[in-house]
Design a protein around this motif. Structure first.
Motif, PDB file in Angstrom:
ATOM      1  N   VAL A 168     -18.484  22.036 -30.766  1.00 48.22           N
ATOM      2  CA  VAL A 168     -18.597  23.346 -31.394  1.00 48.22           C
ATOM      3  C   VAL A 168     -17.271  24.089 -31.253  1.00 48.22           C
ATOM      4  O   VAL A 168     -16.681  24.529 -32.238  1.00 48.22           O
ATOM      5  N   ALA A 169     -16.802  24.210 -30.029  1.00 49.14           N
ATOM      6  CA  ALA A 169     -15.539  24.890 -29.757  1.00 49.14           C
ATOM      7  C   ALA A 169     -15.083  24.528 -28.351  1.00 49.14           C
ATOM      8  O   ALA A 169     -15.906  24.244 -27.483  1.00 49.14           O
ATOM      9  N   ARG A 170     -13.775  24.564 -28.142  1.00 52.63           N
ATOM     10  CA  ARG A 170     -13.235  24.329 -26.814  1.00 52.63           C
ATOM     11  C   ARG A 170     -11.971  25.143 -26.645  1.00 52.63           C
ATOM     12  O   ARG A 170     -11.293  25.486 -27.624  1.00 52.63           O
ATOM     13  N   ILE A 171     -11.681  25.444 -25.392  1.00 53.85           N
ATOM     14  CA  ILE A 171     -10.536  26.296 -25.083  1.00 53.85           C
ATOM     15  C   ILE A 171      -9.873  25.783 -23.820  1.00 53.85           C
ATOM     16  O   ILE A 171     -10.541  25.431 -22.841  1.00 53.85           O
ATOM     17  N   SER A 172      -8.562  25.730 -23.848  1.00 58.37           N
ATOM     18  CA  SER A 172      -7.821  25.263 -22.684  1.00 58.37           C
ATOM     19  C   SER A 172      -7.514  26.447 -21.771  1.00 58.37           C
ATOM     20  O   SER A 172      -7.653  27.611 -22.159  1.00 58.37           O
ATOM     21  N   SER A 173      -7.065  26.139 -20.576  1.00 62.36           N
ATOM     22  CA  SER A 173      -6.693  27.203 -19.646  1.00 62.36           C
ATOM     23  C   SER A 173      -5.513  28.010 -20.175  1.00 62.36           C
ATOM     24  O   SER A 173      -5.334  29.165 -19.788  1.00 62.36           O
ATOM     25  N   GLY A 174      -4.740  27.419 -21.074  1.00 54.83           N
ATOM     26  CA  GLY A 174      -3.608  28.121 -21.670  1.00 54.83           C
ATOM     27  C   GLY A 174      -3.969  28.907 -22.902  1.00 54.83           C
ATOM     28  O   GLY A 174      -3.121  29.583 -23.489  1.00 54.83           O
ATOM     29  N   GLY A 175      -5.247  28.806 -23.317  1.00 55.50           N
ATOM     30  CA  GLY A 175      -5.702  29.603 -24.447  1.00 55.50           C
ATOM     31  C   GLY A 175      -5.720  28.890 -25.784  1.00 55.50           C
ATOM     32  O   GLY A 175      -6.019  29.507 -26.817  1.00 55.50           O
ATOM     33  N   ASN A 176      -5.392  27.599 -25.812  1.00 61.16           N
ATOM     34  CA  ASN A 176      -5.489  26.858 -27.061  1.00 61.16           C
ATOM     35  C   ASN A 176      -6.950  26.636 -27.418  1.00 61.16           C
ATOM     36  O   ASN A 176      -7.746  26.228 -26.574  1.00 61.16           O
ATOM     37  N   ILE A 177      -7.301  26.883 -28.673  1.00 64.11           N
ATOM     38  CA  ILE A 177      -8.694  26.866 -29.113  1.00 64.11           C
ATOM     39  C   ILE A 177      -8.872  25.938 -30.309  1.00 64.11           C
ATOM     40  O   ILE A 177      -8.018  25.890 -31.202  1.00 64.11           O
ATOM     41  N   ASN A 178      -9.970  25.206 -30.280  1.00 67.31           N
ATOM     42  CA  ASN A 178     -10.387  24.399 -31.422  1.00 67.31           C
ATOM     43  C   ASN A 178     -11.831  24.759 -31.778  1.00 67.31           C
ATOM     44  O   ASN A 178     -12.664  24.909 -30.890  1.00 67.31           O
TER      45      ASN A 178
ATOM     46  N   THR B 107     -16.991  32.673 -31.604  1.00 62.89           N
ATOM     47  CA  THR B 107     -15.769  32.951 -30.860  1.00 62.89           C
ATOM     48  C   THR B 107     -15.932  32.449 -29.435  1.00 62.89           C
ATOM     49  O   THR B 107     -16.874  32.837 -28.746  1.00 62.89           O
ATOM     50  N   ILE B 108     -15.003  31.607 -29.017  1.00 63.69           N
ATOM     51  CA  ILE B 108     -15.009  31.107 -27.645  1.00 63.69           C
ATOM     52  C   ILE B 108     -13.967  31.861 -26.838  1.00 63.69           C
ATOM     53  O   ILE B 108     -12.898  32.210 -27.356  1.00 63.69           O
ATOM     54  N   SER B 109     -14.310  32.144 -25.594  1.00 63.48           N
ATOM     55  CA  SER B 109     -13.371  32.801 -24.698  1.00 63.48           C
ATOM     56  C   SER B 109     -13.643  32.309 -23.281  1.00 63.48           C
ATOM     57  O   SER B 109     -14.675  31.688 -23.024  1.00 63.48           O
ATOM     58  N   ARG B 110     -12.713  32.596 -22.390  1.00 62.74           N
ATOM     59  CA  ARG B 110     -12.916  32.157 -21.013  1.00 62.74           C
ATOM     60  C   ARG B 110     -12.257  33.111 -20.037  1.00 62.74           C
ATOM     61  O   ARG B 110     -11.294  33.817 -20.376  1.00 62.74           O
TER      62      ARG B 110
END
Length: 114
Positions: free
Chosen positions: A47-57, A67-70
């Motif tokens: 569905v969505a993924r986010i890296s610790s650096g903020g890159n989002i797919n 919207t994905i956030s962390r």
């Protein structure tokens, strides 16, 4: 490490839900966090993924609606789901990648009625 997902439920088409996922037990840096889903009779899909650096797919089917956030300090990931459609109905699984290990949450049901 266990990932605890919450926030699923039943909502009408056009409605909103917010999923949360946080680790329990030992905490350490999780490089990538994300959400996958699996509908009955279908394969699990990103569905969505986010890296610790903020890159989002995002999956194309949810782009512009989800919207994905962390929160890196808490290793917590969120999925804000707007304009939900019946085809979004699935079990949503939280995922975390740390080093060479992938961790999965228990899944939370999202049901969108038409």
């Amino acid at each position: 490490v266990q990932l605890q997902a919450s926030g699923g439920g039943l909502v009408q088409a056009g409605g909103t839900l917010r999923l949360s996922c946080a680790p329990s037990g030992s905490t350490f840096s999780i490089i990538i966090m994300g959400w996958y889903r699996q509908a009955p009779g279908k394969q699990r899909e990103l569905v969505a993924r986010i890296s610790s650096g903020g890159n989002i797919n995002y999956a194309g089917s949810v782009k512009g609606r989800f919207t994905i956030s962390r929160d890196n300090a808490k290793n917590t990931v969120y999925l804000q789901m707007n304009s939900l459609k019946p085809e979004d109905t699935a079990v949503y699984y939280c995922m975390g990648l740390a080093g060479v290990n992938t961790y999965w949450g228990q899944g939370t049901q999202v049901t969108v009625s038409s």
